[in-house]
Design an enzyme around this catalytic site. Structure first.
Site, PDB file in Angstrom:
ATOM      1  N   PHE A  86       0.595  -1.292  -0.321  1.00  0.00           N
ATOM      2  CA  PHE A  86      -0.399   0.004   0.260  1.00  0.00           C
ATOM      3  C   PHE A  86       0.604   1.426   0.060  1.00  0.00           C
ATOM      4  CE2 PHE A  86      -3.296  -2.593   1.510  1.00  0.00           C
ATOM      5  CZ  PHE A  86      -4.566  -2.012   0.355  1.00  0.00           C
ATOM      6  N   GLU A  87       1.616   1.479   0.395  1.00  0.00           N
ATOM      7  CA  GLU A  87       3.099   2.465   0.707  1.00  0.00           C
ATOM      8  C   GLU A  87       3.777   2.988  -0.415  1.00  0.00           C
ATOM      9  OE1 GLU A  87       2.432   4.775   2.873  1.00  0.00           O
ATOM     10  OE2 GLU A  87       1.461   3.543   4.166  1.00  0.00           O
TER      11      GLU A  87
END
Length: 160
Positions: A14-15
């Site tokens: 996600f990051e």
């Protein structure tokens, strides 16, 4: 409790990895795998090894925070991983848990409402919250089967 590799992999997914400082959707200076703080500045560049180091440092801080609620909740590994991911993205789980008053079911439902950055709904956050909620609600069968096997063995009088 410590975050599992599955939890770390989810956060990394996600990051994403950015080796140069950028402004995230919420307008915060960010680098590496979602690292923020007073040590981050525009023009900053890091290596992948630096990003890993920053992530581990950040995770330790968020693990401590989520662990501070363990007496209220008795987190499973999947719940813990989801809470650390959520906490790393939002900053803490105080509002989500309503400072330890909400039930786990209420927490799971409330997670989906944390999908805005800078006051605007962000598609990536909607997806992230759905995945965190899914992980939070997933029973860890490997742990349950080991625990259940131990209980069965003890009842039979086996040496465990």
């Amino acid at each position: 409790m410590k975050i599992s590799q599955k939890g770390i992999d989810m956060i990394k997914e996600f990051e994403g990895l950015k080796l140069t400082c950028y402004k995230c959707a919420a307008g915060v200076k960010t680098i590496g795998y979602g690292h923020t703080g007073s040590d981050v500045y525009y023009g900053m560049k890091i290596t992948e090894a630096d990003a890993e180091s920053l992530l581990l440092s950040d995770l330790a801080r968020f693990e401590r925070h989520v662990n501070s609620y363990d007496k209220c909740y008795g987190w499973t590994q999947n719940e813990f991983d989801a809470m650390v991911s959520f906490s790393m993205n939002v900053g803490n789980i105080d509002g989500l848990t309503y400072n330890g008053i909400r039930s786990k079911a209420m927490i799971a439902d409330k997670m989906l409402s944390y999908c805005k950055a800078g006051g605007k709904k962000v598609a990536g956050l909607v997806t992230r919250r759905q995945k965190e909620r899914e992980l939070f609600l997933t029973v860890d069968k490997s742990v349950d089967s080991v625990d259940n096997q131990s209980i069965i063995s003890k009842k039979r009088g086996d040496n465990v």
